[in-house]
Every structure is written in structure tokens, then in C-alpha cells.
Design a protein around this motif. Sequence first.
Motif, PDB file in Angstrom:
ATOM      1  N   ALA A  47       2.892  62.681   6.097  1.00 52.14           N
ATOM      2  CA  ALA A  47       2.155  62.004   7.164  1.00 52.14           C
ATOM      3  C   ALA A  47       0.685  61.860   6.791  1.00 52.14           C
ATOM      4  O   ALA A  47       0.124  62.735   6.128  1.00 52.14           O
ATOM      5  CB  ALA A  47       2.273  62.803   8.457  1.00 52.14           C
ATOM      6  N   PRO A  48       0.032  60.775   7.186  1.00 53.69           N
ATOM      7  CA  PRO A  48      -1.417  60.669   6.972  1.00 53.69           C
ATOM      8  C   PRO A  48      -2.136  61.833   7.653  1.00 53.69           C
ATOM      9  O   PRO A  48      -1.794  62.212   8.782  1.00 53.69           O
ATOM     10  CB  PRO A  48      -1.771  59.329   7.636  1.00 53.69           C
ATOM     11  CG  PRO A  48      -0.490  58.554   7.654  1.00 53.69           C
ATOM     12  CD  PRO A  48       0.590  59.573   7.839  1.00 53.69           C
ATOM     13  N   TYR A  49      -3.146  62.375   6.983  1.00 54.87           N
ATOM     14  CA  TYR A  49      -3.875  63.512   7.542  1.00 54.87           C
ATOM     15  C   TYR A  49      -4.444  63.178   8.920  1.00 54.87           C
ATOM     16  O   TYR A  49      -4.365  63.980   9.849  1.00 54.87           O
ATOM     17  CB  TYR A  49      -5.009  63.932   6.599  1.00 54.87           C
ATOM     18  CG  TYR A  49      -5.967  64.906   7.260  1.00 54.87           C
ATOM     19  CD1 TYR A  49      -5.647  66.258   7.375  1.00 54.87           C
ATOM     20  CD2 TYR A  49      -7.172  64.464   7.820  1.00 54.87           C
ATOM     21  CE1 TYR A  49      -6.496  67.148   8.017  1.00 54.87           C
ATOM     22  CE2 TYR A  49      -8.023  65.342   8.463  1.00 54.87           C
ATOM     23  CZ  TYR A  49      -7.693  66.683   8.550  1.00 54.87           C
ATOM     24  OH  TYR A  49      -8.530  67.552   9.189  1.00 54.87           O
ATOM     25  N   ALA A  50      -5.026  61.981   9.052  1.00 49.06           N
ATOM     26  CA  ALA A  50      -5.660  61.620  10.314  1.00 49.06           C
ATOM     27  C   ALA A  50      -4.636  61.480  11.430  1.00 49.06           C
ATOM     28  O   ALA A  50      -4.964  61.704  12.603  1.00 49.06           O
ATOM     29  CB  ALA A  50      -6.465  60.333  10.152  1.00 49.06           C
ATOM     30  N   TRP A  51      -3.398  61.119  11.106  1.00 43.58           N
ATOM     31  CA  TRP A  51      -2.332  61.064  12.108  1.00 43.58           C
ATOM     32  C   TRP A  51      -1.997  62.474  12.574  1.00 43.58           C
ATOM     33  O   TRP A  51      -1.822  62.718  13.779  1.00 43.58           O
ATOM     34  CB  TRP A  51      -1.099  60.389  11.526  1.00 43.58           C
ATOM     35  CG  TRP A  51       0.061  60.261  12.478  1.00 43.58           C
ATOM     36  CD1 TRP A  51       0.271  59.279  13.399  1.00 43.58           C
ATOM     37  CD2 TRP A  51       1.192  61.150  12.593  1.00 43.58           C
ATOM     38  NE1 TRP A  51       1.451  59.491  14.071  1.00 43.58           N
ATOM     39  CE2 TRP A  51       2.041  60.623  13.602  1.00 43.58           C
ATOM     40  CE3 TRP A  51       1.563  62.318  11.932  1.00 43.58           C
ATOM     41  CZ2 TRP A  51       3.226  61.244  13.969  1.00 43.58           C
ATOM     42  CZ3 TRP A  51       2.753  62.939  12.293  1.00 43.58           C
ATOM     43  CH2 TRP A  51       3.573  62.395  13.308  1.00 43.58           C
ATOM     44  N   THR A  52      -1.909  63.412  11.635  1.00 41.98           N
ATOM     45  CA  THR A  52      -1.626  64.807  11.991  1.00 41.98           C
ATOM     46  C   THR A  52      -2.707  65.352  12.907  1.00 41.98           C
ATOM     47  O   THR A  52      -2.425  66.035  13.901  1.00 41.98           O
ATOM     48  CB  THR A  52      -1.523  65.662  10.719  1.00 41.98           C
ATOM     49  OG1 THR A  52      -0.492  65.135   9.870  1.00 41.98           O
ATOM     50  CG2 THR A  52      -1.203  67.105  11.051  1.00 41.98           C
ATOM     51  N   ASP A  53      -3.961  65.018  12.593  1.00 46.43           N
ATOM     52  CA  ASP A  53      -5.075  65.450  13.435  1.00 46.43           C
ATOM     53  C   ASP A  53      -4.977  64.815  14.823  1.00 46.43           C
ATOM     54  O   ASP A  53      -5.191  65.486  15.843  1.00 46.43           O
ATOM     55  CB  ASP A  53      -6.393  65.064  12.757  1.00 46.43           C
ATOM     56  CG  ASP A  53      -7.602  65.385  13.618  1.00 46.43           C
ATOM     57  OD1 ASP A  53      -7.861  66.579  13.871  1.00 46.43           O
ATOM     58  OD2 ASP A  53      -8.286  64.429  14.051  1.00 46.43           O
ATOM     59  N   PHE A  54      -4.647  63.530  14.871  1.00 45.61           N
ATOM     60  CA  PHE A  54      -4.480  62.833  16.149  1.00 45.61           C
ATOM     61  C   PHE A  54      -3.388  63.495  16.983  1.00 45.61           C
ATOM     62  O   PHE A  54      -3.546  63.680  18.199  1.00 45.61           O
ATOM     63  CB  PHE A  54      -4.135  61.364  15.887  1.00 45.61           C
ATOM     64  CG  PHE A  54      -3.682  60.604  17.100  1.00 45.61           C
ATOM     65  CD1 PHE A  54      -4.589  60.230  18.091  1.00 45.61           C
ATOM     66  CD2 PHE A  54      -2.354  60.225  17.243  1.00 45.61           C
ATOM     67  CE1 PHE A  54      -4.175  59.518  19.212  1.00 45.61           C
ATOM     68  CE2 PHE A  54      -1.931  59.514  18.358  1.00 45.61           C
ATOM     69  CZ  PHE A  54      -2.846  59.160  19.345  1.00 45.61           C
ATOM     70  N   CYS A  55      -2.298  63.871  16.360  1.00 41.76           N
ATOM     71  CA  CYS A  55      -1.180  64.476  17.075  1.00 41.76           C
ATOM     72  C   CYS A  55      -1.536  65.854  17.624  1.00 41.76           C
ATOM     73  O   CYS A  55      -1.023  66.258  18.677  1.00 41.76           O
ATOM     74  CB  CYS A  55       0.040  64.562  16.164  1.00 41.76           C
ATOM     75  SG  CYS A  55       0.745  62.954  15.762  1.00 41.76           S
ATOM     76  N   LYS A  56      -2.398  66.580  16.927  1.00 43.53           N
ATOM     77  CA  LYS A  56      -2.843  67.874  17.443  1.00 43.53           C
ATOM     78  C   LYS A  56      -3.674  67.671  18.704  1.00 43.53           C
ATOM     79  O   LYS A  56      -3.589  68.460  19.652  1.00 43.53           O
ATOM     80  CB  LYS A  56      -3.673  68.600  16.383  1.00 43.53           C
ATOM     81  CG  LYS A  56      -2.864  69.127  15.209  1.00 43.53           C
ATOM     82  CD  LYS A  56      -3.774  69.789  14.185  1.00 43.53           C
ATOM     83  CE  LYS A  56      -2.967  70.312  13.000  1.00 43.53           C
ATOM     84  NZ  LYS A  56      -3.853  70.906  11.953  1.00 43.53           N
ATOM     85  N   ARG A  57      -4.456  66.594  18.734  1.00 40.47           N
ATOM     86  CA  ARG A  57      -5.300  66.308  19.886  1.00 40.47           C
ATOM     87  C   ARG A  57      -4.535  65.632  21.011  1.00 40.47           C
ATOM     88  O   ARG A  57      -4.863  65.795  22.196  1.00 40.47           O
ATOM     89  CB  ARG A  57      -6.481  65.420  19.453  1.00 40.47           C
ATOM     90  CG  ARG A  57      -7.506  66.125  18.599  1.00 40.47           C
ATOM     91  CD  ARG A  57      -8.685  65.229  18.237  1.00 40.47           C
ATOM     92  NE  ARG A  57      -8.370  64.287  17.161  1.00 40.47           N
ATOM     93  CZ  ARG A  57      -8.226  62.991  17.313  1.00 40.47           C
ATOM     94  NH1 ARG A  57      -8.352  62.437  18.505  1.00 40.47           N
ATOM     95  NH2 ARG A  57      -7.948  62.220  16.269  1.00 40.47           N
ATOM     96  N   THR A  58      -3.524  64.835  20.642  1.00 46.90           N
ATOM     97  CA  THR A  58      -2.779  64.050  21.633  1.00 46.90           C
ATOM     98  C   THR A  58      -1.277  64.144  21.339  1.00 46.90           C
ATOM     99  O   THR A  58      -0.639  63.157  20.962  1.00 46.90           O
ATOM    100  CB  THR A  58      -3.232  62.573  21.590  1.00 46.90           C
ATOM    101  OG1 THR A  58      -4.640  62.507  21.411  1.00 46.90           O
ATOM    102  CG2 THR A  58      -2.863  61.836  22.867  1.00 46.90           C
ATOM    103  N   PRO A  59      -0.676  65.316  21.523  1.00 48.66           N
ATOM    104  CA  PRO A  59       0.731  65.492  21.143  1.00 48.66           C
ATOM    105  C   PRO A  59       1.702  64.576  21.868  1.00 48.66           C
ATOM    106  O   PRO A  59       2.744  64.212  21.320  1.00 48.66           O
ATOM    107  CB  PRO A  59       1.002  66.969  21.456  1.00 48.66           C
ATOM    108  CG  PRO A  59      -0.064  67.365  22.432  1.00 48.66           C
ATOM    109  CD  PRO A  59      -1.270  66.550  22.068  1.00 48.66           C
ATOM    110  N   SER A  60       1.373  64.159  23.074  1.00 51.94           N
ATOM    111  CA  SER A  60       2.286  63.296  23.832  1.00 51.94           C
ATOM    112  C   SER A  60       2.476  61.941  23.168  1.00 51.94           C
ATOM    113  O   SER A  60       3.489  61.265  23.406  1.00 51.94           O
ATOM    114  CB  SER A  60       1.771  63.106  25.263  1.00 51.94           C
ATOM    115  OG  SER A  60       0.501  62.464  25.259  1.00 51.94           O
ATOM    116  N   GLU A  61       1.519  61.508  22.332  1.00 51.65           N
ATOM    117  CA  GLU A  61       1.611  60.224  21.663  1.00 51.65           C
ATOM    118  C   GLU A  61       2.453  60.283  20.388  1.00 51.65           C
ATOM    119  O   GLU A  61       2.696  59.254  19.754  1.00 51.65           O
ATOM    120  CB  GLU A  61       0.209  59.706  21.310  1.00 51.65           C
ATOM    121  CG  GLU A  61      -0.652  59.360  22.508  1.00 51.65           C
ATOM    122  CD  GLU A  61      -0.128  58.158  23.272  1.00 51.65           C
ATOM    123  OE1 GLU A  61       0.421  57.244  22.641  1.00 51.65           O
ATOM    124  OE2 GLU A  61      -0.274  58.142  24.521  1.00 51.65           O
ATOM    125  N   CYS A  62       2.890  61.482  20.003  1.00 49.42           N
ATOM    126  CA  CYS A  62       3.561  61.647  18.710  1.00 49.42           C
ATOM    127  C   CYS A  62       4.983  62.196  18.815  1.00 49.42           C
ATOM    128  O   CYS A  62       5.683  62.274  17.805  1.00 49.42           O
ATOM    129  CB  CYS A  62       2.732  62.578  17.824  1.00 49.42           C
ATOM    130  SG  CYS A  62       1.048  62.000  17.520  1.00 49.42           S
TER     131      CYS A  62
END
Length: 211
Positions: free
Chosen positions: A48-63
Motif C-alpha cells: 500500500a502507498p505509505y500516505a494511504w496507510t497514514d490516511f487510514c490511521k487517521r480515517t479508518p472508516s474510509e478504508c
Amino acid sequence: MLSIHHNLIGTALAALVTLGGATAANAQGSVGIPVASLPAEASGDARAPYAWTDFCKRTPSECRTDTREPERIELNAKLWKTIVATNNSVNREIEAVTDDEHWGVVDRWDIPTDGKGDCEDYALLKRKRLAEAGLPRRAMLMTVVIDEENAGHAVLMIRTDRGDFVLDNKRNAILPWSQTGYVYVKRESQYRTGWTSLGGAQTPTVASVQR
């Protein structure tokens, strides 16, 4: 801007597979929905792209991946109209800025609530709005490609019973994935919270439906 390591670009370019697409005249059917085209097939796991992983940590409902949802949308004229309208409205509303200009970092994925963003932010907002309109999130996948400038780019791939289509901030026309001119690197998995490879498939561009 989406970051892709040079080795990844090299791997993708080395694995090019040229795919044919429908002609521009056949890009949309007479009943207001696209003519069917071949789907984009996955070929194993991908990082997974690193920035996607970071996004998912901040916004898990979107992932989250809900395997109870359908893998593909049963497309009809009403749903296609919703998809087209959402793509156009987000492209019109969001001001294109780089992550460096916006956040002072090379790559950050986010919902552009402040009206500014780059490619992945457009795609995330389109997915969010379409999910709110009732389309299954599982059938709408964040996808990483290499664009015409040999740079990393993110789009939203919508999987339907008439093929896979790409929502892109570079154009308002919604094209079958195989007509975009991009090299397809990877996309979200439909089976878990993770990503899957698209094998570096290269696609021709149908110039007359670029916008």
C-alpha cells in the motif's frame, strides 16, 4: 503529488501489456450508459502507498472493506448519471494544489474539506460522495497509475458489470480503464484492507474523449 519509487516505475514499465479498447464512438451506449468493456484484473498482493496507510490511521472508516457488499455495481442509466455528475462536480469544486503547497510534505492523502487537494484527494472525495449516494464502497477502488508524464498519479476505479471505469481529476470524461493511456500499477483490494497489483498494464489513449 503521489510518490512512486523509481524501481516501482521501472518494474511497471518492464511489464507492459498493451490492451485494446473500444473506439471513441462506442464509448457510451445509446441508453445513456457505457458500452461494456473488459475489466482490469488483479495479479497478487502489492504494498500500500505509505500516505494511504497514514490516511487510514487517521480515517479508518474510509478504508474498511466490507465483503458483504457487491464487488461490482450493476450499472443503469440513473447510477451512471450520478457517477458522471459527481465526477464533474468534484473536478469543478476542488482547487488543484500540490501536497507540498498544501501541507508542506511530499505526499499526504486526505478528504479535501478545505476545497484544495491533489489527485488522490479528488478521488477520495468522489468515493465518499458516491458512497453517501448509496454506491457500494467495495466497488470503488483507489488506484495508482503512471501517467503520460511518467509520474505517479491516483484515480478512482469503479468496477461495474459493464467493465471498470476511471474517475480522474485530469479530465471530465469517464473512460474505460483501458482507454486512459495510463500504466496501471496497483489498486485497493476488494477482499481485505490492503492493495493488489495490476501488473503494470499499459493502455492506449482515446484522444477524442479526453474531456
